[in-house]
Design an enzyme around this catalytic site. Structure first.
Site, PDB file in Angstrom:
ATOM      1  N   LYS A  23       0.838  -1.197   0.000  1.00 27.01           N
ATOM      2  CA  LYS A  23       0.000   0.000   0.000  1.00 27.01           C
ATOM      3  C   LYS A  23       0.872   1.245   0.000  1.00 27.01           C
ATOM      4  O   LYS A  23       0.662   2.164  -0.794  1.00 27.01           O
ATOM      5  CB  LYS A  23      -0.910  -0.030   1.235  1.00 27.01           C
ATOM      6  CG  LYS A  23      -2.036   0.979   1.202  1.00 27.01           C
ATOM      7  CD  LYS A  23      -2.842   0.958   2.503  1.00 27.01           C
ATOM      8  CE  LYS A  23      -3.696  -0.286   2.632  1.00 27.01           C
ATOM      9  NZ  LYS A  23      -4.316  -0.403   3.966  1.00 27.01           N
ATOM     10  N   ARG A  92      -2.818   3.532   8.582  1.00 30.66           N
ATOM     11  CA  ARG A  92      -3.182   2.337   7.805  1.00 30.66           C
ATOM     12  C   ARG A  92      -2.025   1.362   7.749  1.00 30.66           C
ATOM     13  O   ARG A  92      -0.886   1.752   7.536  1.00 30.66           O
ATOM     14  CB  ARG A  92      -3.545   2.748   6.368  1.00 30.66           C
ATOM     15  CG  ARG A  92      -4.351   4.013   6.299  1.00 30.66           C
ATOM     16  CD  ARG A  92      -4.394   4.594   4.888  1.00 30.66           C
ATOM     17  NE  ARG A  92      -5.116   3.744   3.959  1.00 30.66           N
ATOM     18  CZ  ARG A  92      -5.202   4.013   2.654  1.00 30.66           C
ATOM     19  NH1 ARG A  92      -4.585   5.077   2.159  1.00 30.66           N
ATOM     20  NH2 ARG A  92      -5.869   3.204   1.868  1.00 30.66           N
ATOM     21  N   GLY A 101      -8.042  -6.672   4.425  1.00 27.97           N
ATOM     22  CA  GLY A 101      -8.845  -6.690   5.636  1.00 27.97           C
ATOM     23  C   GLY A 101      -8.170  -7.351   6.814  1.00 27.97           C
ATOM     24  O   GLY A 101      -8.811  -7.632   7.816  1.00 27.97           O
ATOM     25  N   MET A 103      -5.589  -6.231   8.690  1.00 30.08           N
ATOM     26  CA  MET A 103      -5.259  -5.360   9.807  1.00 30.08           C
ATOM     27  C   MET A 103      -6.065  -4.084   9.687  1.00 30.08           C
ATOM     28  O   MET A 103      -6.317  -3.603   8.591  1.00 30.08           O
ATOM     29  CB  MET A 103      -3.761  -5.096   9.827  1.00 30.08           C
ATOM     30  CG  MET A 103      -3.022  -6.291  10.407  1.00 30.08           C
ATOM     31  SD  MET A 103      -1.274  -6.257  10.129  1.00 30.08           S
ATOM     32  CE  MET A 103      -1.188  -6.548   8.399  1.00 30.08           C
ATOM     33  N   ARG A 338      -3.815  -1.451  -5.946  1.00 26.74           N
ATOM     34  CA  ARG A 338      -3.021  -2.686  -5.869  1.00 26.74           C
ATOM     35  C   ARG A 338      -3.458  -3.568  -7.023  1.00 26.74           C
ATOM     36  O   ARG A 338      -4.516  -3.324  -7.628  1.00 26.74           O
ATOM     37  CB  ARG A 338      -3.255  -3.402  -4.536  1.00 26.74           C
ATOM     38  CG  ARG A 338      -4.684  -3.813  -4.335  1.00 26.74           C
ATOM     39  CD  ARG A 338      -4.905  -4.427  -2.966  1.00 26.74           C
ATOM     40  NE  ARG A 338      -6.338  -4.554  -2.729  1.00 26.74           N
ATOM     41  CZ  ARG A 338      -6.909  -4.491  -1.539  1.00 26.74           C
ATOM     42  NH1 ARG A 338      -6.193  -4.287  -0.469  1.00 26.74           N
ATOM     43  NH2 ARG A 338      -8.199  -4.622  -1.412  1.00 26.74           N
ATOM     44  N   HIS A 454     -16.661  -7.309   2.106  1.00 29.86           N
ATOM     45  CA  HIS A 454     -15.612  -8.205   2.616  1.00 29.86           C
ATOM     46  C   HIS A 454     -15.821  -9.627   2.112  1.00 29.86           C
ATOM     47  O   HIS A 454     -14.912 -10.272   1.595  1.00 29.86           O
ATOM     48  CB  HIS A 454     -15.620  -8.161   4.143  1.00 29.86           C
ATOM     49  CG  HIS A 454     -14.659  -9.115   4.780  1.00 29.86           C
ATOM     50  ND1 HIS A 454     -15.042 -10.365   5.212  1.00 29.86           N
ATOM     51  CD2 HIS A 454     -13.334  -9.020   4.995  1.00 29.86           C
ATOM     52  CE1 HIS A 454     -13.987 -10.987   5.693  1.00 29.86           C
ATOM     53  NE2 HIS A 454     -12.923 -10.202   5.587  1.00 29.86           N
ATOM     54  N   SER A 799      12.753 -42.233 -15.468  1.00 26.63           N
ATOM     55  CA  SER A 799      11.612 -41.508 -14.926  1.00 26.63           C
ATOM     56  C   SER A 799      11.736 -41.520 -13.413  1.00 26.63           C
ATOM     57  O   SER A 799      11.730 -42.580 -12.793  1.00 26.63           O
ATOM     58  CB  SER A 799      10.309 -42.171 -15.369  1.00 26.63           C
ATOM     59  OG  SER A 799       9.225 -41.510 -14.778  1.00 26.63           O
ATOM     60  N   CYS A 867       7.604 -38.751 -12.596  1.00 20.35           N
ATOM     61  CA  CYS A 867       6.205 -39.175 -12.590  1.00 20.35           C
ATOM     62  C   CYS A 867       5.635 -39.235 -11.178  1.00 20.35           C
ATOM     63  O   CYS A 867       4.535 -39.698 -10.966  1.00 20.35           O
ATOM     64  CB  CYS A 867       6.040 -40.521 -13.301  1.00 20.35           C
ATOM     65  SG  CYS A 867       6.943 -41.850 -12.506  1.00 20.35           S
ATOM     66  N   TYR A 887      10.449 -33.967 -19.356  1.00 18.97           N
ATOM     67  CA  TYR A 887       9.000 -33.931 -19.129  1.00 18.97           C
ATOM     68  C   TYR A 887       8.651 -34.110 -17.656  1.00 18.97           C
ATOM     69  O   TYR A 887       9.463 -34.602 -16.879  1.00 18.97           O
ATOM     70  CB  TYR A 887       8.289 -35.001 -19.964  1.00 18.97           C
ATOM     71  CG  TYR A 887       8.524 -36.426 -19.508  1.00 18.97           C
ATOM     72  CD1 TYR A 887       7.667 -37.022 -18.567  1.00 18.97           C
ATOM     73  CD2 TYR A 887       9.571 -37.182 -20.008  1.00 18.97           C
ATOM     74  CE1 TYR A 887       7.882 -38.328 -18.140  1.00 18.97           C
ATOM     75  CE2 TYR A 887       9.792 -38.490 -19.603  1.00 18.97           C
ATOM     76  CZ  TYR A 887       8.935 -39.057 -18.658  1.00 18.97           C
ATOM     77  OH  TYR A 887       9.143 -40.336 -18.236  1.00 18.97           O
TER      78      TYR A 887
HETATM   79  P1  ADP Z   1      -7.646  -1.833   3.877  1.00 15.52           P
HETATM   80  O1  ADP Z   1      -6.225  -2.297   3.843  1.00 15.52           O
HETATM   81  O2  ADP Z   1      -8.519  -2.668   4.694  1.00 15.52           O
HETATM   82  O3  ADP Z   1      -8.146  -1.554   2.496  1.00 15.52           O
HETATM   83  P2  ADP Z   1      -7.317   1.007   4.164  1.00 15.52           P
HETATM   84  O4  ADP Z   1      -6.094   1.483   4.858  1.00 15.52           O
HETATM   85  O5  ADP Z   1      -7.285   1.085   2.695  1.00 15.52           O
HETATM   86  O6  ADP Z   1      -7.612  -0.464   4.658  1.00 15.52           O
HETATM   87  O7  ADP Z   1      -8.483   1.859   4.766  1.00 15.52           O
HETATM   88  C1  ADP Z   1      -9.789   1.448   5.022  1.00 15.52           C
HETATM   89  C2  ADP Z   1     -10.774   2.436   4.427  1.00 15.52           C
HETATM   90  O8  ADP Z   1     -10.518   3.761   4.868  1.00 15.52           O
HETATM   91  C3  ADP Z   1     -10.697   2.472   2.931  1.00 15.52           C
HETATM   92  O9  ADP Z   1     -11.988   2.543   2.411  1.00 15.52           O
HETATM   93  C4  ADP Z   1      -9.938   3.707   2.637  1.00 15.52           C
HETATM   94  O10 ADP Z   1     -10.267   4.238   1.400  1.00 15.52           O
HETATM   95  C5  ADP Z   1     -10.344   4.628   3.773  1.00 15.52           C
HETATM   96  N1  ADP Z   1      -9.283   5.576   4.064  1.00 15.52           N
HETATM   97  C6  ADP Z   1      -8.035   5.317   4.428  1.00 15.52           C
HETATM   98  N2  ADP Z   1      -7.298   6.428   4.544  1.00 15.52           N
HETATM   99  C7  ADP Z   1      -8.107   7.448   4.251  1.00 15.52           C
HETATM  100  C8  ADP Z   1      -7.937   8.865   4.186  1.00 15.52           C
HETATM  101  N3  ADP Z   1      -6.777   9.435   4.428  1.00 15.52           N
HETATM  102  N4  ADP Z   1      -8.988   9.588   3.849  1.00 15.52           N
HETATM  103  C9  ADP Z   1     -10.174   9.022   3.604  1.00 15.52           C
HETATM  104  N5  ADP Z   1     -10.419   7.710   3.647  1.00 15.52           N
HETATM  105  C10 ADP Z   1      -9.387   6.919   3.968  1.00 15.52           C
HETATM  106 MG    MG Z   2      -7.876  -0.310   1.357  1.00 15.20          MG
END
Ligand code: ADP
Ligand code: MG
Ligand code: MG
Length: 913
Positions: A23, A92, A101, A103, A338, A454, A799, A867, A887
């Site tokens: 991320k 984040r 999802g 963490m 991503r 989710h 083989s 094999c 093979y």
């Molecule tokens: P995940 O890894 O579970 O996708 P994120 O870190 O992307 O978690 O964040 C969870 C939610 O919060 C996402 O919908 C993301 O877009 C939103 N979010 C994260 N940072 C910000 C921010 N700076 N401003 C607005 N929304 C945010």
């Molecule tokens: Mg996210």
């Protein structure tokens, strides 16, 4: 010098996912290519590891963080923790591997009584400010302070009910203020302390909580399930990102998108959004979001910007992207991107399409697909001819069909699933903590949430069918039932899901095997052109061979003749052969078997023509065809009792002066009959005792058996050669390869070869056709590996039988290992993999490499393959390519996987180490 622990989005290296997490690296990359990302910075995974190691923040980290916050204040013209324009941030997590999802993210950090007041003043929108505040308290309470969601939800629901509103958007500022107050009390009650007002303390606690979440149960379970090792991802980075708000009014929105449809692979805008909402609302499935297409009408200008964002993302990353965005008062921000996780069909389609569009090369088109993913395409579909009517319809969130018993919570799903039952997890909505329930289930059904909820995202990643947002279903967890229209589904009732249509059925609906799409055929065609290694199938019957053909097998690498013996019409003859006390008796049985085997071979050779069919001569110990000693003793005991009964009746009849006439049924089995049966069983028992061995798998089997009873191998060889001759007469190009099992020395091969040569000469003379075949050996004993050069002098091919070879190299038997200690060895990291599934490159592999080198020194054109079961495993295939095998041979349904893996092995050969 100490490590640098912090990088701003403008500075971080977008390629360094190990250091910055996926991320974080992408936030940097997007910032640097000019996409609109809110300013922020990344704390590295190294900082996380240092923290976990010493249980305190590493030196210098906090100074660097404070400095970066200072820069954020400047860049945004805001202040952290106070007005007039307070800086709020999100905290984040994000590691090198995407763990969706896994963490939690904390939003709106930086709110306290002071900044809250400023926010109200600045925006003139108390409702918005209190909404942000209550979200922050709950998230912070949950993630950083470990307070369960329910503690907060209780109050939230109560106030919602009191106010008589159904949707969150209808709560007023006063309601939200009241909720915030309650939430502060919850924190005080649960932790014995006030909610922290110092925003730097908030930040610090949040960062530490994210660090710790790396070792949390959810994350650890996830990594174990998906075999994410520390080489792949070690520690999580923390992203601190300026907050932008999608919940400030009707010109605000938040959403998630895929650059292509991840269910079908179609090139179209795909995703969902909610107006006036904050990010997590979409993912959590609390409100059912709208498809992106609707945005085209609702906010046409912004929709165009979004299309542009989509195009930039895809052309930059050359890969389908899964992105998150937020619109704040008419400005579009990208918050994450991503690589999109897609099901196999979509991966294949996008590979073929993106190549055709010139976006990626053909090599990339193959490399971007994990060969194991293709397994999904070998999953069943719902029979389209079924006349069953669905009882409910939801969103087709992840394709595939599955039936199973309804279970309403993840723990129970796990329990029942592990007992071997097919389970469908049925929930109102799912959360990250339900993940173990997903693993155990065949499919997932939710009554709330959209295609990016989710449940949908996780199920798609796992390739499991999912129907989401089936609003017609009311799940009543307390009563452990769900109500669907007039039907009540109780926990344990069987239902069927069709994730491709979103339909839900009562009972088990028949499914159809999957078929190969044209796209898949095209992709695998490229793979075959690319790969050096050929992919053969292990197939024992003509039916299995023709299925293997459909999967694209380029021949049969292993046909286990003994599997042919087990059919009902043959086993009695095989038993007679084994029971024979003289060579003549044995020959009599073999004469009966010969035409049967020949007919099988003719069919096999014909199906596979002109590709080779490798026939392994009889391998298992003979006792495997006989009943066990225990069963025989039992049968003999009953027969003796029965004989006494028959005898007793005779005696009785003889002693009564005018004996009654007995009904026919009693007269049928005379003592003679019973004696015959008894005699046969006793002979069998005697044979079983004779054949008994302490270690049958190390005993009288394979070529050892073939040499002590030469007439058995002679019959098999004759059947193969006669079949070849018959094919030749019919104009069918047959390529038999005769393979000798369990060989340890070239003398054994010489022995069998004599029979082959003799029979060939005889048959060629008789039939007048010239016979073409290869003669070779399994390499499955340690000695065969060490004597490879000699063996190559008597063999056209090798083989590797890596099932037996692995047992020999490890000195443990598969059954005992897998049932007793192997799982523990894997869990504790003593062994990384199960060597019976994944080739043990360091041990078994070294022997193989030696055998290949020495074998080819003796004979340059020696054909070599594998094999064992490992031959269908992509990582093992990479090794096989590396050591120059010609093979691999694997089970039919794994052939497509192996074909792609063989191509990828070739494409990645330089990176092999
Ligand atoms: P995940 O890894 O579970 O996708 P994120 O870190 O992307 O978690 O964040 C969870 C939610 O919060 C996402 O919908 C993301 O877009 C939103 N979010 C994260 N940072 C910000 C921010 N700076 N401003 C607005 N929304 C945010
Ligand atoms: Mg996210
Ligand atoms: Mg073997």
């Amino acid at each position: 010098m100490t490590n640098r622990y912090v990088f701003s989005f403008a500075e971080g290296d977008g390629h360094d996912k190990k250091l910055l997490g996926g991320k974080g690296a992408n936030l940097c990359e997007m910032t640097q290519i000019g996409l609109n990302v809110p300013p922020g910075f990344v704390i590295t995974t190294e900082a996380c590891l240092a923290y976990l190691d010493r249980d305190e923040l590493p030196d210098g980290l906090w100074d660097a963080v404070t400095e970066e916050i200072g820069r954020l204040e400047q860049a945004n013209g805001k202040t952290f923790g106070s007005g007039p324009d307070p800086l709020l941030v999100s905290v984040r997590s994000g590691s090198a591997m995407s763990m969706p999802g896994m963490m939690d993210t904390i939003l709106n950090l930086g709110l306290n009584e002071a900044s809250l007041a400023s926010l109200i003043e600045q925006t003139g929108d108390a409702r918005f400010a209190y909404d942000a505040y209550r979200r922050f308290i709950q998230l912070f309470g949950k993630v950083a302070l470990g307070i369960a969601d329910e503690k907060f939800d209780e109050h939230f629901q109560a106030i919602k009910e009191q106010a008589g509103v159904a949707a969150d958007v209808h709560l007023t500022a006063d309601h939200l203020k009241e909720i915030s107050g309650k939430f502060l009390e919850v924190v005080q009650a649960e932790t014995g302390r006030d909610f922290p007002q110092d925003v730097y303390l908030q930040l610090r606690l949040a960062v530490e909580a994210v660090f710790r979440s790396w070792m949390g149960k959810r994350a650890v379970d996830y990594r174990r399930e998906f075999h994410i090792t520390s080489d792949m991802a070690n520690g999580t980075a923390v992203n601190i990102c300026t907050m932008v708000f999608g919940n400030k009014g009707d010109d605000c929105a938040t959403g998630v998108g895929f650059t292509r449809n991840p269910g079908t692979g179609d090139k179209e805008m795909f995703g969902e959004y909610l107006t006036n909402a904050q990010g997590e609302d979409v993912v959590a499935g609390i409100r059912t979001p709208k498809p992106l297409q609707e945005m085209e009408r609702e906010m046409p200008g912004l929709y165009r910007q979004l299309v542009e964002l989509r195009n930039k993302l895809e052309s930059h990353y050359e890969e389908v992207q899964d992105y998150e965005f937020t619109i704040e008062n008419g400005t579009l921000f990208c918050l994450q991107t991503r690589n999109g996780k897609m099901n196999a069909a979509a991966m294949v389609k996008t590979s073929v399409d993106m190549y055709a569009e010139g976006l990626i090369t053909r090599d990339k088109a193959m490399l971007r697909i994990d060969p194991e993913l293709l397994e999904q395409l070998l999953h069943p579909r719902l029979d389209p001819d079924t006349d069953a009517r669905p009882v409910a319809t939801g969103l087709p969130a992840s394709p595939g069909a599955a039936s199973g018993r309804c279970v309403f919570d993840a723990d129970l799903a796990e329990k029942i699933g592990h007992d071997g039952e097919h389970v469908i997890l049925v929930r109102e909505e799912t959360r990250p903590e339900d993940i173990h329930g997903f693993f155990a289930s065949e499919g997932i059904l939710t009554s709330r949430g959209g295609k990016t909820s989710h449940a949908a995202v996780v199920a798609r990643g796992m390739g499991k069918p999912c129907v989401a947002g089936a609003e017609g279903i009311v799940v009543d967890i307390a009563l452990r039932r769900a109500i669907v229209g007039e039907h009540i589904i109780h926990e344990g009732d069987v239902i069927t899901l069709d994730g491709a249509t979103g339909e839900v059925y009562l009972g088990a609906i028949p499914t159809l095997p999957p078929h190969f799409s044209d796209n898949l055929k095209k992709l695998l065609g490229w793979a075959d052109e690319t790969a050096d290694i050929k992919v053969m199938a292990n197939a024992d019957t003509p039916e299995a061979a023709s299925r293997a053909r459909d999967y694209g097998a380029m021949g049969i690498g292993l046909c286990r003749t003994e599997r042919m013996f087990n059919a009902n019409d043959r086993l009695p003859i095989v038993i007679d052969m084994i029971l024979a006390n003289t060579q003549e008796d044995r020959q009599e049985a073999l004469d009966l078997l010969l035409p049967i085997q020949r007919a099988d071979f003719i069919k096999l050779f014909t199906v596979m023509s002109p590709d080779p069919v490798t026939v392994r001569l009889l391998d298992p110990p003979m006792h495997e065809f006989l009943p066990t000693q225990h069963d025989l003793l039992d049968q003999i005991k009953t027969l003796r009792i029965y004989r006494d009964v028959v005898r007793g009746r005779q005696t009785a009849l003889a002693s009564i002066s005018d004996a009654p006439a007995l009904p026919d049924a009693f007269a049928e089995l005379s003592e003679e009959h019973v004696n015959d049966a008894l005699l046969k069983k006793e002979r069998m028992l005697k044979k079983v005792l004779e054949l008994q061995e302490t270690n049958p798998m190390l005993g009288h089997r394979g070529v050892r058996l073939g040499i002590t009873y030469p007439e058995i191998y002679a019959m098999q060889i004759r059947a193969i050669l006669e079949a070849a001759a018959e094919c030749a007469r019919n104009g069918i190009d047959a390529q038999p390869e005769i393979m000798v099992p369990q060989v340890i020395t070239s003398q054994e091969l010489g022995h069998v070869r004599q029979t082959v040569d003799m029979l060939t000469a005889e048959l060629e003379q008789e039939s007048g056709v010239e016979l073409h075949f290869k003669f070779g050996t399994m390499i499955e004993t340690v000695r065969a590996c060490t004597r490879a050069a000699r063996l190559a002098g008597s063999a056209d091919f090798f083989s590797f039988g890596t099932n037996d070879l692995t047992q020999a190299v490890f000195s443990f038997s598969r059954e005992d290992a897998e049932n007793k200690f192997l799982p523990m060895y894997n869990d504790s990291g003593i062994l990384q993999d199960n060597p019976f599934e994944v080739l043990d490159v360091f041990g078994v592999g070294r022997l193989m490499q030696m055998a290949v080198t020495e074998g080819r020194e003796q004979r340059q054109d020696l054909k070599i393959g594998i094999c064992g079961e490992q031959g269908g495993h992509p990582r093992s295939i990479r090794f096989c390519h590396h050591i120059g095998l010609n093979y691999v041979s694997c089970s039919g349904p794994r052939v497509p996987i192996a074909r792609l893996a063989a191509a990828n092995a070739k494409l990645l050969e330089k990176e092999f180490h």
